[in-house]
Design a protein around this motif. Structure first.
Motif, short mmCIF file in Angstrom:
data_model
loop_
_atom_site.label_atom_id
_atom_site.label_comp_id
_atom_site.label_asym_id
_atom_site.label_seq_id
_atom_site.Cartn_x
_atom_site.Cartn_y
_atom_site.Cartn_z
N ARG A 1 34.27 25.86 -40.83
CA ARG A 1 33.99 26.14 -39.42
C ARG A 1 32.53 26.51 -39.16
O ARG A 1 32.01 26.26 -38.08
N HIS A 2 31.87 27.11 -40.13
CA HIS A 2 30.49 27.56 -39.90
C HIS A 2 29.45 26.57 -40.40
O HIS A 2 28.26 26.86 -40.38
N ASP A 3 29.86 25.38 -40.83
CA ASP A 3 28.92 24.41 -41.40
C ASP A 3 27.95 23.84 -40.36
O ASP A 3 28.28 23.69 -39.18
N SER B 1 18.77 21.03 -44.46
CA SER B 1 19.11 21.65 -43.18
C SER B 1 20.56 21.47 -42.76
O SER B 1 20.93 21.91 -41.66
N PHE B 2 21.40 20.85 -43.62
CA PHE B 2 22.80 20.65 -43.27
C PHE B 2 23.70 21.04 -44.46
O PHE B 2 23.30 20.93 -45.61
N ASP B 3 24.92 21.45 -44.11
CA ASP B 3 25.93 21.76 -45.11
C ASP B 3 26.91 20.62 -45.31
O ASP B 3 27.58 20.54 -46.34
N TYR C 1 36.64 22.86 -33.29
CA TYR C 1 36.80 23.36 -34.66
C TYR C 1 35.61 24.19 -35.12
O TYR C 1 35.77 25.27 -35.70
N LEU C 2 34.39 23.73 -34.89
CA LEU C 2 33.21 24.43 -35.38
C LEU C 2 32.98 25.72 -34.60
O LEU C 2 33.19 25.78 -33.38
N ASP C 3 32.53 26.75 -35.30
CA ASP C 3 32.25 28.04 -34.70
C ASP C 3 31.02 27.92 -33.80
O ASP C 3 29.94 27.53 -34.26
N SER C 4 31.16 28.26 -32.54
CA SER C 4 30.07 28.07 -31.59
C SER C 4 28.89 28.99 -31.85
O SER C 4 27.76 28.70 -31.43
N ALA C 5 29.12 30.11 -32.56
CA ALA C 5 28.05 31.07 -32.80
C ALA C 5 27.27 30.77 -34.07
O ALA C 5 26.08 31.10 -34.16
N THR C 6 27.91 30.16 -35.07
CA THR C 6 27.27 30.01 -36.38
C THR C 6 27.06 28.56 -36.81
O THR C 6 26.17 28.29 -37.61
N LYS D 1 25.98 17.37 -53.19
CA LYS D 1 24.64 17.62 -53.69
C LYS D 1 24.71 18.74 -54.73
O LYS D 1 25.29 19.80 -54.48
N PRO D 2 24.15 18.54 -55.91
CA PRO D 2 24.23 19.57 -56.95
C PRO D 2 23.67 20.91 -56.47
O PRO D 2 22.73 20.97 -55.67
N GLY D 3 24.28 21.98 -56.96
CA GLY D 3 23.86 23.32 -56.59
C GLY D 3 25.01 24.11 -56.04
O GLY D 3 26.10 23.58 -55.76
N ALA D 4 24.78 25.40 -55.86
CA ALA D 4 25.81 26.29 -55.33
C ALA D 4 25.88 26.19 -53.83
O ALA D 4 24.86 26.19 -53.13
N ARG D 5 27.09 26.09 -53.31
CA ARG D 5 27.30 25.98 -51.87
C ARG D 5 27.18 27.36 -51.23
O ARG D 5 27.82 28.31 -51.67
N ALA D 6 26.37 27.48 -50.22
CA ALA D 6 26.18 28.77 -49.55
C ALA D 6 27.42 29.15 -48.74
O ALA D 6 28.14 28.30 -48.26
#
Length: 278
Positions: free
Chosen positions: A71-73, A155-157, A92-97, A273-278
């Motif tokens: 939801r916060h992506d 800049s994107f999740d 679905y997506l959180d309007s604040a985040t 994409k390799p790496g830890a997901r925030a």
């Protein structure tokens, strides 16, 4: 990469709990029944056949269950068309985040989205990408194999390419894969739909489309008179384009276009994409 193993191996789940699954199912039903949400006139829908709202809701489910959308992506919708996915994502997506960016070469679709979605949901923005395409934007000023999207690195999740790779030659798919790799943050996810023509698919009488070998190596055309109307590829071509860009293939799920049981029509590829997901 062992392409056959990637297609046939048991597929991982995204870990939705029973409560989360129930909430998602209820939300999807509510969105589909909500006639106050915007929808274009039927004659203006250029993104494919079928019910505009129902298909958008169906893809919301695939993005969450199969793709791991949260939801916060921060979401990039490559080939957003006339908002078929954007409309359910507003619910679905959180309007604040969360935020959403949609790009597409068809100016009329972008204008409709900006007027009917972006004006109401300020975290949703739309941008026309003047990339040349034989069917959708024949006079575009940008070459598809040299595309650079107007966003900063990492800049994107989450990025989606729904019914995009089904209308592009392999070298342009590779260009978008490179851009997805650049734009996704570490751990970011790319959700792609495609036609992966596995052995025996082209000979199935019930398959839709009925593919024949194309002029491009490893390609298949649903209509030889309009190759980009529906283009498929031998297994490995799309996946390799993603991997060569630096992405890791997480799952490949086959669709029911080839007349086999499946929960979705086109084939789905999820890459990370390799790496830890925030």
């Amino acid at each position: 990469m062992n392409v056959q193993r990637a297609i046939t191996a048991p597929q991982p789940t995204t870990g939705l709990s029973p409560v989360e699954e129930m909430r998602l199912a209820c939300l999807m039903q509510t969105i589909e029944q909500n006639r106050f949400l915007p929808a274009p006139a039927v004659e203006n829908v250029f993104v494919g056949d079928g019910d505009y709202r129902a298909i958008g809701v169906e893809f919301l489910g695939h993005l969450v269950r199969t793709g791991g959308l949260r939801r916060h992506d921060r979401v990039l919708d490559i080939g957003c068309g006339i908002g078929r996915l954007a409309v359910p994502l507003t619910q679905y997506l959180d309007s604040a985040t969360a935020r959403y960016e949609g790009v597409d070469p068809v100016g009329e679709g972008i204008a409709w989205c900006a007027r009917n979605i972006g004006s109401v949901y300020p975290n949703f923005r739309f941008c026309q990408l003047d990339v040349a395409h034989a069917l959708y934007n024949p006079n575009g000023s940008l070459r598809g194999d040299e595309v650079v999207l107007p966003f900063s690195d990492d800049s994107f999740d989450f990025a989606a390419m729904i019914s995009v790779a089904t209308h592009l030659p392999a070298n342009e798919i590779a260009a978008y894969a490179r851009e997805a790799m650049r734009l996704l943050a570490p751990g970011g996810r790319l959700f792609v739909t495609a036609f992966l023509v596995t052995p025996g698919d082209a000979g199935r009488a019930e398959a839709r489309p009925r593919f024949v070998r194309g002029a491009e190596a490893g390609s298949w055309y649903g209509d030889v008179s309009a190759p980009l109307a529906a283009i498929g590829f031998d297994p490995g071509i799309v996946e390799n384009a993603l991997e060569e860009a630096g992405l890791r293939i997480e799952r490949v799920d086959l669709g029911h276009w080839r007349a086999v049981p499946s929960t979705h029509y086109q084939d789905i590829i999820v890459a990370v994409k390799p790496g830890a997901r925030a």
